[in-house]
Structure formats: structure tokens, C-alpha cells
Design a protein around this motif. Structure first.
Motif, PDB file in Angstrom:
ATOM      1  N   ARG A 215       0.806  -1.221   0.000  1.00  0.00           N
ATOM      2  CA  ARG A 215       0.000   0.000   0.000  1.00  0.00           C
ATOM      3  C   ARG A 215       0.843   1.277   0.000  1.00  0.00           C
ATOM      4  N   LEU A 216       2.146   1.150  -0.117  1.00  0.00           N
ATOM      5  CA  LEU A 216       2.998   2.329  -0.071  1.00  0.00           C
ATOM      6  C   LEU A 216       2.765   3.217  -1.294  1.00  0.00           C
ATOM      7  N   ASP A 217       2.344   4.447  -1.046  1.00  0.00           N
ATOM      8  CA  ASP A 217       2.143   5.386  -2.147  1.00  0.00           C
ATOM      9  C   ASP A 217       3.469   5.750  -2.809  1.00  0.00           C
ATOM     10  N   THR A 218       4.527   5.864  -1.995  1.00  0.00           N
ATOM     11  CA  THR A 218       5.820   6.228  -2.564  1.00  0.00           C
ATOM     12  C   THR A 218       6.358   5.113  -3.448  1.00  0.00           C
ATOM     13  N   VAL A 223       7.885   3.189  -8.807  1.00  0.00           N
ATOM     14  CA  VAL A 223       7.721   2.288  -9.945  1.00  0.00           C
ATOM     15  C   VAL A 223       7.364   3.079 -11.197  1.00  0.00           C
ATOM     16  N   SER A 224       6.485   4.076 -11.047  1.00  0.00           N
ATOM     17  CA  SER A 224       6.095   4.911 -12.177  1.00  0.00           C
ATOM     18  C   SER A 224       7.299   5.672 -12.733  1.00  0.00           C
ATOM     19  N   LEU A 225       8.125   6.210 -11.829  1.00  0.00           N
ATOM     20  CA  LEU A 225       9.324   6.933 -12.263  1.00  0.00           C
ATOM     21  C   LEU A 225      10.303   5.993 -12.967  1.00  0.00           C
ATOM     22  N   ALA A 226      10.415   4.775 -12.450  1.00  0.00           N
ATOM     23  CA  ALA A 226      11.323   3.790 -13.075  1.00  0.00           C
ATOM     24  C   ALA A 226      10.857   3.467 -14.483  1.00  0.00           C
ATOM     25  N   GLN A 227       9.548   3.308 -14.661  1.00  0.00           N
ATOM     26  CA  GLN A 227       9.022   3.015 -15.996  1.00  0.00           C
ATOM     27  C   GLN A 227       9.255   4.193 -16.939  1.00  0.00           C
TER      28      GLN A 227
END
Length: 235
Positions: A215-218, A223-227
Motif C-alpha cells: 500500500r505504499l504510495d511512494t 515504480v512509475s518513475l522507473a518506468q
């Protein structure tokens, strides 16, 4: 201080080897039993089933006695050391070039990433090594972002060399400003990555259960930044 990378077998490869070895041994014993005793088909079939059952217990026993957990811990530790060592070497190369080119913002960010990498390694070793829960998603995302930061620093070096060339010509003012803006953009992107890496590492270090981790928002942002970083690198 540099640490030498070590290697460890992938736990899934290990159990595969053990299982295949047990299956081969069981088949050999069945063949020997059939040749030596020449039993009736029903007895041979029963012996073969028993041998197959014993062979299939190998993966269960591998997990039951904790060997799988130990191998996963060793594999994770080796992977982390190997990737950390490679990234540190790339970072040191970029930092030396940034110092030579006298790019203060790049030097500061190289030092900051070095500290973040040390913190990341500590989190992995204290929070995950030896545990039954191995969040590969987090490890891969964090490493992808770290690698992209190093690539940005390497790009800063290239931009720095171009600025030095432009300065020697004492013309092309617009081009000089464009390259300066490129430096600022790379630095701004790195700051965004630094924030995500630091905040996620802190939250991961403090989680108590798997459900909290999921549930970690960070983590989602990381993950979004990595993609995004991966997609940018492919262009």
C-alpha cells in the motif's frame, strides 16, 4: 570503500537441479529394481509411483527446512553487491569528470547519490536479506531509477564538454544557453528521483507487514518513475 561482488546461484535454478537429480536417481533405481528382481508389472508400477512421490518431495523439503529461504537470501545479497559495485564504479567515473569540468551541481548530486546508494544497500540488507518476503518490484524499480540518475550525471559530463567547446569559440550564445538549460533540466530530474528514492527507502525500512508494503504510495510513484526512466532511455 568498494566491496567485491560475489555470485550466488539463483534459488529457482538450485531447486530445479535438486529436483531433476532426485528424479534421475529415482528413475535409475526403478530400472535397477526391474532388472534385478524382474517383478510383476503391478509391483514395478507401485515401486515407480513410490519413487516418483519421493522425488517430488524434494521441493517441499527444500522449502520446509528453510534451504530455499537461505538460498534466496544469499542470491539477493550477491545480486545487491554486484549491482551496487557496478553502479558505484559508473558514479565515480562520472563524478571525476564533473570535478574536472567544474560543474558544482553535478558534483553535489553525485555525492548525494553516493549517500543514497549506501542507504539503499543498508535497507536491503537489514530489511530484506534473510526474510521470506522479497519485494523484487521495489528492488528493480529503485535500481532502475538509480541507474537513470547516473546516466543523467554522465549526460551532464557530455554537456559540460560541449559548453567548454562553445566557450572557446566565444560565439553561439544561444547554443550556450540551450546547453545550460539542459544541465538544469537534468539536475531537476535527478532531484525528483532523489526525493522518491529517499522517501521510499524510509517507508520501506519502517514497514511491518507485506500488506503495508503493497500500500505504499511512494512505492507506486517510484515504480512509475522507473518506468518513465526506462522508456526515456529507450528513445
Amino acid at each position: 570503500m568498494r566491496r567485491c561482488a560475489i555470485s550466488a546461484p539463483n534459488p529457482y535454478s538450485t531447486i530445479k537441479v535438486y529436483t531433476l537429480s532426485a528424479a534421475a536417481l529415482s528413475a535409475a533405481l526403478v530400472a535397477l529394481f526391474a532388472w534385478w528382481f524382474q517383478p510383476p508389472w503391478w509391483m514395478l508400477g507401485s515401486y515407480a509411483l513410490a519413487a516418483a512421490f519421493i522425488a517430488l518431495t524434494v521441493p517441499r523439503m527444500y522449502r520446509l527446512f528453510g534451504y530455499k529461504t537461505d538460498d534466496e537470501a544469499a542470491w539477493l545479497h550477491a545480486r545487491n553487491l554486484r549491482e551496487h559495485s557496478t553502479l558505484i564504479q559508473r558514479l565515480e567515473t562520472a563524478r571525476e569528470a564533473l570535478v574536472e569540468l567544474k560543474i558544482p551541481q553535478g558534483i553535489q548530486q553525485a555525492n548525494m547519490l553516493n549517500a543514497i546508494l549506501d542507504d539503499y544497500r543498508s535497507v536491503v540488507e537489514t530489511r530484506f536479506v534473510g526474510k521470506t518476503f522479497t519485494p523484487i518490484t521495489y528492488l528493480n524499480a529503485a535500481r532502475s531509477v538509480q541507474e537513470h540518475v547516473v546516466q543523467n550525471l554522465t549526460d551532464m559530463v557530455a554537456v559540460g564538454h560541449s559548453l567548454a567547446g562553445i566557450s572557446r569559440q566565444q560565439v553561439q550564445t544561444d547554443l550556450y544557453q540551450e546547453q545550460q538549460q539542459r544541465l538544469s533540466d537534468l539536475a531537476a530530474e535527478n532531484e525528483q528521483f532523489f526525493t522518491a528514492l529517499t522517501e521510499t527507502a524510509v517507508e520501506v525500512a519502517n514497514i511491518r507487514t507485506i500488506s503495508q508494503f503493497e500500500r505504499l504510495d511512494t512505492l507506486t510513484r517510484l515504480v512509475s518513475l522507473a518506468q518513465t526512466a526506462n522508456n526515456t532511455g529507450k528513445q
